[in-house]
Design an enzyme around this catalytic site. Structure first.
Site, PDB file in Angstrom:
ATOM      1  N   ASP A  41     -28.460 -17.805 -62.202  1.00  0.00           N
ATOM      2  CA  ASP A  41     -29.172 -19.081 -62.023  1.00  0.00           C
ATOM      3  C   ASP A  41     -30.602 -18.989 -62.561  1.00  0.00           C
ATOM      4  OD1 ASP A  41     -30.242 -17.519 -60.014  1.00  0.00           O
ATOM      5  OD2 ASP A  41     -29.971 -18.994 -58.410  1.00  0.00           O
ATOM      6  N   SER A  42     -30.948 -17.827 -63.119  1.00  0.00           N
ATOM      7  CA  SER A  42     -32.211 -17.703 -63.863  1.00  0.00           C
ATOM      8  C   SER A  42     -32.229 -18.706 -65.014  1.00  0.00           C
ATOM      9  CB  SER A  42     -32.390 -16.285 -64.405  1.00  0.00           C
ATOM     10  OG  SER A  42     -31.244 -15.881 -65.131  1.00  0.00           O
ATOM     11  N   ASP A  80     -23.502 -16.829 -60.494  1.00  0.00           N
ATOM     12  CA  ASP A  80     -24.411 -17.028 -59.347  1.00  0.00           C
ATOM     13  C   ASP A  80     -24.056 -18.301 -58.591  1.00  0.00           C
ATOM     14  OD1 ASP A  80     -26.264 -15.022 -58.961  1.00  0.00           O
ATOM     15  OD2 ASP A  80     -27.698 -15.821 -60.417  1.00  0.00           O
ATOM     16  N   LYS A 109     -21.862 -14.338 -57.116  1.00  0.00           N
ATOM     17  CA  LYS A 109     -22.984 -13.562 -56.558  1.00  0.00           C
ATOM     18  C   LYS A 109     -23.796 -14.459 -55.631  1.00  0.00           C
ATOM     19  CE  LYS A 109     -26.676 -12.115 -59.159  1.00  0.00           C
ATOM     20  NZ  LYS A 109     -27.845 -12.778 -58.547  1.00  0.00           N
ATOM     21  N   GLU A 175     -33.146  -6.166 -56.846  1.00  0.00           N
ATOM     22  CA  GLU A 175     -34.167  -6.731 -57.743  1.00  0.00           C
ATOM     23  C   GLU A 175     -35.572  -6.348 -57.275  1.00  0.00           C
ATOM     24  OE1 GLU A 175     -33.630 -10.788 -58.947  1.00  0.00           O
ATOM     25  OE2 GLU A 175     -35.621 -10.911 -59.833  1.00  0.00           O
TER      26      GLU A 175
HETATM   27  O1  KIV Z   1     -30.258 -15.140 -62.008  1.00  0.00           O
HETATM   28  C1  KIV Z   1     -30.200 -14.051 -62.597  1.00  0.00           C
HETATM   29  O2  KIV Z   1     -30.254 -13.955 -63.825  1.00  0.00           O
HETATM   30  C2  KIV Z   1     -30.089 -12.855 -61.762  1.00  0.00           C
HETATM   31  C3  KIV Z   1     -30.323 -11.528 -62.413  1.00  0.00           C
HETATM   32  C4  KIV Z   1     -31.694 -11.401 -62.881  1.00  0.00           C
HETATM   33  C5  KIV Z   1     -29.919 -10.422 -61.548  1.00  0.00           C
HETATM   34  O3  KIV Z   1     -29.840 -12.955 -60.610  1.00  0.00           O
END
Ligand code: KIV
Length: 256
Positions: A41-42, A80, A109, A175
């Site tokens: 979700d980044s 995510d 996740k 993280e």
């Molecule tokens: O959202 C994301 O990209 C992440 C990674 C940085 C682990 O959770």
């Protein structure tokens, strides 16, 4: 052996390679090199310039994941679950099922420890593979500082890691976790830890792909830029622009 068992079997044997992807073409390149491809979700901050990942919706995650799915043949694809989509077991199950049925991903996740223990347990009981995420939790963190300085922080991360393992997650992202804590947590659990800013002692590593190629203008300590794609794109676009303005493009070679 299924993909998840294979991944767990790597613990203490070989390092796990993971990266994020948000679309098909990138995913198809990563698929050749990564054990895990995460639709993170980044994408909220990297692609949409959101201030926080809290603005990312389930539909956005599903659409990007459908694109990523087309590029992946081998890697374990993890998606995510965005903010406010797993506040209780019922909500988590409904949304995880939706993500899996629409995107055909292998796992989801979720960020957090004790608070989401029941949700994780419910997903696992319903045969949905879950990856955990501890340390800095971007969906809820206020300071965005690395974790593990304070004794209380160290204790709760270790406790949560053991709890998540008990709930049945197959792996945990750590993280921005202080080195000795990441090392200790990794030793204390039997499932792989995947670090991002959490030292070389984790069982694997993950980075945001756009950070690794130098496309996303980020300057975090844990990001190593393996390329300067921003510069290459700039050069390509600048050359194209010059040639169009001078009527050099398209030449005969590119015309019918
Ligand atoms: O959202 C994301 O990209 C992440 C990674 C940085 C682990 O959770």
């Amino acid at each position: 052996m299924d993909k998840i068992k294979k991944l767990i079997a790597k613990k203490n044997k070989s390092k796990i390679v993971s990266l994020t992807a948000y679309s098909k073409n990138i995913a198809s390149v990563l698929d050749n090199y990564c054990d895990i491809v995460l639709v993170g979700d980044s994408l909220g901050s990297v692609l949409y310039n959101y201030k926080s990942t809290q603005q990312v919706t389930l539909d956005m995650m599903i659409e990007h994941s459908k694109s990523v799915r087309m590029g992946i043949k081998k890697a374990l694809m993890v998606v995510d679950m965005p903010y406010n989509t797993y506040r209780n077991p019922k909500e988590a199950l409904k949304n995880a099922k939706k993500i899996i049925s629409k995107t055909k991903c292998d796992a989801v996740k979720l960020e957090g420890g004790k608070k989401i223990y029941n949700s994780i347990q419910t997903l696992v009981k319903n045969k949905i593979p879950v990856m955990g995420h501890l340390g800095l939790l971007p969906q809820s963190d206020k300071t965005f500082k690395f974790k593990g300085k304070k004794k209380s922080e160290r204790e709760s991360i270790l406790k949560d890691a053991k709890l998540l393992e008990r709930a049945g997650v197959f792996s945990i992202v750590l993280e921005c976790v202080e080195t000795s804590l990441a090392k200790y947590v990794t030793k204390q659990i039997n499932i792989p830890t995947i670090g991002i800013g959490a030292s070389n002692y984790c069982d694997g590593q993950i980075l945001v792909f756009d950070d690794l190629i130098g496309l996303n203008p980020i300057n975090a300590r844990f990001v190593k830029k393996y390329a300067n794609i921003h510069k290459q794109i700039k050069n390509a676009v600048s050359n194209y622009s010059k040639e169009v303005r001078k009527a050099q493009f398209p030449s005969k070679k590119y015309s019918y």
